[in-house]
Each structure stands twice: as structure tokens, then as C-alpha cells.
Design an enzyme around this catalytic site. Structure first.
Site, PDB file in Angstrom:
ATOM      1  N   GLU A  26       5.872   3.703 -12.932  1.00 17.11           N
ATOM      2  CA  GLU A  26       6.492   4.444 -11.887  1.00 17.11           C
ATOM      3  C   GLU A  26       7.540   5.241 -12.144  1.00 17.11           C
ATOM      4  O   GLU A  26       8.077   6.082 -11.527  1.00 17.11           O
ATOM      5  CB  GLU A  26       6.729   3.474 -10.754  1.00 17.11           C
ATOM      6  CG  GLU A  26       5.493   2.759 -10.121  1.00 17.11           C
ATOM      7  CD  GLU A  26       5.692   1.508  -9.422  1.00 17.11           C
ATOM      8  OE1 GLU A  26       4.928   1.098  -8.330  1.00 17.11           O
ATOM      9  OE2 GLU A  26       6.854   0.735  -9.411  1.00 17.11           O
ATOM     10  N   LYS A  80       2.479  -0.022   2.559  1.00 13.86           N
ATOM     11  CA  LYS A  80       2.654  -1.403   2.439  1.00 13.86           C
ATOM     12  C   LYS A  80       2.847  -1.674   0.717  1.00 13.86           C
ATOM     13  O   LYS A  80       2.230  -0.982  -0.125  1.00 13.86           O
ATOM     14  CB  LYS A  80       1.166  -2.032   2.394  1.00 13.86           C
ATOM     15  CG  LYS A  80       0.912  -3.439   1.858  1.00 13.86           C
ATOM     16  CD  LYS A  80      -0.339  -4.213   2.112  1.00 13.86           C
ATOM     17  CE  LYS A  80      -0.822  -5.330   1.253  1.00 13.86           C
ATOM     18  NZ  LYS A  80      -1.177  -5.191   0.120  1.00 13.86           N
ATOM     19  N   ASP A  81       4.037  -2.491   0.407  1.00  9.72           N
ATOM     20  CA  ASP A  81       4.141  -2.394  -0.953  1.00  9.72           C
ATOM     21  C   ASP A  81       4.677  -4.101  -1.333  1.00  9.72           C
ATOM     22  O   ASP A  81       4.280  -5.022  -0.511  1.00  9.72           O
ATOM     23  CB  ASP A  81       5.547  -1.751  -1.369  1.00  9.72           C
ATOM     24  CG  ASP A  81       6.801  -2.427  -1.140  1.00  9.72           C
ATOM     25  OD1 ASP A  81       6.805  -3.364  -0.189  1.00  9.72           O
ATOM     26  OD2 ASP A  81       7.713  -1.734  -1.380  1.00  9.72           O
ATOM     27  N   GLU A  98       7.845  -5.244  -2.913  1.00 11.92           N
ATOM     28  CA  GLU A  98       9.196  -5.313  -3.209  1.00 11.92           C
ATOM     29  C   GLU A  98      10.296  -4.911  -2.159  1.00 11.92           C
ATOM     30  O   GLU A  98      11.350  -5.376  -2.008  1.00 11.92           O
ATOM     31  CB  GLU A  98       9.291  -4.369  -4.472  1.00 11.92           C
ATOM     32  CG  GLU A  98       8.656  -4.850  -5.755  1.00 11.92           C
ATOM     33  CD  GLU A  98       7.587  -4.114  -6.180  1.00 11.92           C
ATOM     34  OE1 GLU A  98       7.204  -3.386  -5.150  1.00 11.92           O
ATOM     35  OE2 GLU A  98       6.798  -4.788  -6.749  1.00 11.92           O
ATOM     36  N   ASP A 105      -3.086   3.955  -2.605  1.00 15.80           N
ATOM     37  CA  ASP A 105      -4.554   3.355  -2.399  1.00 15.80           C
ATOM     38  C   ASP A 105      -4.539   3.190  -0.937  1.00 15.80           C
ATOM     39  O   ASP A 105      -3.206   3.331  -0.408  1.00 15.80           O
ATOM     40  CB  ASP A 105      -4.621   2.103  -3.033  1.00 15.80           C
ATOM     41  CG  ASP A 105      -3.516   1.127  -2.926  1.00 15.80           C
ATOM     42  OD1 ASP A 105      -2.703   1.078  -3.929  1.00 15.80           O
ATOM     43  OD2 ASP A 105      -3.393   0.345  -2.098  1.00 15.80           O
TER      44      ASP A 105
HETATM   45  N1  SAH Z   1       0.474  -2.844 -12.834  1.00 13.02           N
HETATM   46  C1  SAH Z   1      -0.701  -3.248 -12.558  1.00 13.02           C
HETATM   47  C2  SAH Z   1      -0.779  -3.526 -10.690  1.00 13.02           C
HETATM   48  C3  SAH Z   1       0.593  -3.595 -10.235  1.00 13.02           C
HETATM   49  S1  SAH Z   1       0.721  -4.334  -8.595  1.00 13.02           S
HETATM   50  C4  SAH Z   1      -1.948  -2.594 -12.760  1.00 13.02           C
HETATM   51  O1  SAH Z   1      -1.699  -1.565 -13.329  1.00 13.02           O
HETATM   52  O2  SAH Z   1      -2.956  -2.750 -12.451  1.00 13.02           O
HETATM   53  C5  SAH Z   1       0.892  -2.905  -7.608  1.00 13.02           C
HETATM   54  C6  SAH Z   1       2.482  -2.527  -7.495  1.00 13.02           C
HETATM   55  O3  SAH Z   1       2.150  -1.269  -6.853  1.00 13.02           O
HETATM   56  C7  SAH Z   1       3.283  -3.146  -6.934  1.00 13.02           C
HETATM   57  O4  SAH Z   1       4.527  -3.085  -7.221  1.00 13.02           O
HETATM   58  C8  SAH Z   1       3.350  -2.770  -5.416  1.00 13.02           C
HETATM   59  O5  SAH Z   1       4.640  -2.460  -4.805  1.00 13.02           O
HETATM   60  C9  SAH Z   1       2.547  -1.350  -5.291  1.00 13.02           C
HETATM   61  N2  SAH Z   1       1.491  -1.217  -4.643  1.00 13.02           N
HETATM   62  C10 SAH Z   1       0.559  -0.261  -4.708  1.00 13.02           C
HETATM   63  N3  SAH Z   1      -0.358  -0.404  -3.777  1.00 13.02           N
HETATM   64  C11 SAH Z   1      -0.197  -1.533  -3.094  1.00 13.02           C
HETATM   65  C12 SAH Z   1      -0.830  -2.100  -2.037  1.00 13.02           C
HETATM   66  N4  SAH Z   1      -2.038  -1.505  -1.450  1.00 13.02           N
HETATM   67  N5  SAH Z   1      -0.283  -3.135  -1.523  1.00 13.02           N
HETATM   68  C13 SAH Z   1       0.906  -3.667  -1.964  1.00 13.02           C
HETATM   69  N6  SAH Z   1       1.559  -3.107  -3.164  1.00 13.02           N
HETATM   70  C14 SAH Z   1       1.055  -1.872  -3.451  1.00 13.02           C
END
Ligand code: SAH
Length: 231
Positions: free
Chosen positions: A12, A170-171, A173, A196
Site C-alpha cells: 500500500e 470497511k478496513d 485499522e 473489493d
Molecule cells: N496482505 C494480505 C491481506 C491483507 S488483509 C494478502 O495479500 O493477501 C487486508 C488489508 O487490506 C487490511 O490491512 C485491511 O485494512 C484492508 N482491507 C482491504 N479490503 C478489506 C475488506 N473487505 N475488509 C477489511 N479490510 C480490508
């Protein structure tokens, strides 16, 4: 002017690190996994990412690492502004599109259910966080309510709470970083780009990976815009 940028994932933050020529510097201490990048220009930027988990060898996503990042970085660097950047799930039915950048107007939690007098509201947070509308109104962003929780998926009761709070993004952090920034009375912005859809979760995780680069690139553009407006 000192600006602190906090992200969970290296990917990010990568376009911002590259574009601003940030150099990795000494960590907070020998124990904490957070990684720190900085420059010496004006405004001075310090960017903190959560780093990797020792036991599981993945990045430290979620509220506990985010709160520590915010606490340590605010105490160490005493910034004038804290910006949490990152990716988020978006609610398509509320108009979110992949790659959209949002500024959170308010940050709730959906995983802190405490059905006791007064603690119910405490658990849900609901912190105001568009602290610089004179700047954010000039950005090419949407604005909406954020909901934070420690899971990437959303169970029915999470969805119910997010619906009640009118969440658009929705996140994992944002709210915890706002909480720490508020303790230290620091202006804070939460800027998230959609990877997503929360309300069309079938391909949630594939979508996240597929759209991470686009989202991070779009975040970088808006961070540069904020920096130019602050000059
Ligand atoms: N790095 C991992 C996944 C990270 S988890 C991989 O590559 O698979 C997802 C991260 O993105 C978290 O830091 C969160 O803040 C954010 N995020 C993205 N989509 C999200 C969602 N639908 N719900 C919650 N957090 C999400």
C-alpha cells in the site's frame, strides 16, 4: 510541517515511498516489527508500515499493530498531521467502485460488541475524522463512513452493524489509529482505496490481490495532492 503516514501493508505504501524518495531509517526499537521511512524535505514525511509477524511471517494487519504504530510514531515524531492510508472493502450498493479513494468522515468499529450500559457506544467508536475539510474538499475523493474490524470477511452481525452505521468502506485499522491520534490531539485523516466489495464477497480475496496495485497507485496520487495543498 511534519506529516506522519501510517499504512499496514508495504505494498500500500510502496508508490508513496518511491515517489517521495523515502529512505528506510532506524526502527522504534529492537523488538517492534514496524518499519519506518522518511525524507528530509519540507513538509517532512515519516511513513510507518506494520512490518511482519515473527511467528507467522505475514504482515501485521489489524488494529493491534495499527495502534502501536500510531502510538510509537506520534510519540517519536510529534507530527502536525496523521494520515492513515490503506485499502478497504467498499459497499457497491452505496456507490463504491474498485479503485475509488475515500476520505472517512467517521470511523466506527463493527467487532467490538459490549452490551452493557455506556459500553455499547464506547465499543462502536464513531470517531469524527475528516478533520481538515478545507484540504479534503479539494481532493478527487469520495467521502463516507468507515467501519473497522479485525477480520477481512464480514459475518452477518458485522454486516448488520455496518448497515446501522451507514458504512461505505470497511478496513482493519482506521478507527484504532484515529483513537490514538485523538488522544494526542493530532489532526487525523483516514484515506482508503477500494480493492473489493463487502456486499459482493464471492471473490473478495482474489479481488483484493488483483486490485491492490491500482488502489495503492490511486492513494499515492491523493497523498501527493494533499502535500501540494499543504505547501
Ligand atoms: N496482505 C494480505 C491481506 C491483507 S488483509 C494478502 O495479500 O493477501 C487486508 C488489508 O487490506 C487490511 O490491512 C485491511 O485494512 C484492508 N482491507 C482491504 N479490503 C478489506 C475488506 N473487505 N475488509 C477489511 N479490510 C480490508
Amino acid at each position: 510541517m511534519k506529516i506522519l503516514i501510517i499504512a499496514a501493508l508495504q505494498q500500500e505504501a510502496k508508490p508513496i515511498i518511491t515517489e517521495l524518495d523515502l529512505i528506510e531509517t532506524t526502527p522504534f526499537d529492537d523488538v517492534l516489527p514496524m518499519r519506518i521511512f522518511t525524507n528530509n524535505s519540507n513538509p517532512q514525511i515519516t511513513l510507518v508500515i506494520s512490518g511482519a509477524d515473527l511467528q507467522h511471517h505475514v504482515e501485521n494487519v489489524g488494529t493491534q499493530a495499527a495502534a502501536i504504530s500510531a502510538l510509537m510514531a506520534i510519540k517519536t515524531f510529534n507530527p502536525d498531521l496523521v494520515i492513515n492510508i490503506g485499502t478497504a472493502g467498499g459497499f457497491k450498493e452505496k456507490g463504491a467502485e474498485i479503485g475509488d479513494v475515500y476520505i472517512a468522515t467517521q470511523a466506527f468499529y463493527h467487532h467490538r460488541r459490549i452490551p452493557l450500559p455506556k459500553y455499547k457506544a464506547y465499543g462502536m467508536g464513531g470517531y469524527l475524522c475528516d478533520t481538515m475539510p478545507e484540504i479534503t474538499d479539494k481532493l478527487n475523493v469520495k467521502k463516507g463512513i468507515l467501519s473497522t474490524g479485525d477480520s477481512l470477511d464480514a459475518q452477518p452481525c458485522d454486516l448488520e452493524i455496518m448497515k446501522k452505521h451507514n458504512a461505505v468502506i470497511k478496513d482493519m485499522e482506521g478507527a484504532s489509529i484515529v483513537w490514538v491520534a485523538n488522544l494526542y490531539k493530532k489532526p487525523v485523516l483516514v484515506m482508503k482505496s477500494v480493492t473489493d466489495f463487502v456486499d459482493y464477497p464471492e471473490e473478495n480475496f482474489q479481488d483484493f490481490i488483483k486490485n491492490l496495485n491500482l488502489a495503492s497507485h490511486n492513494l499515492k496520487d491523493q497523498v501527493l495532492q494533499i502535500l501540494s495543498l499543504l505547501k
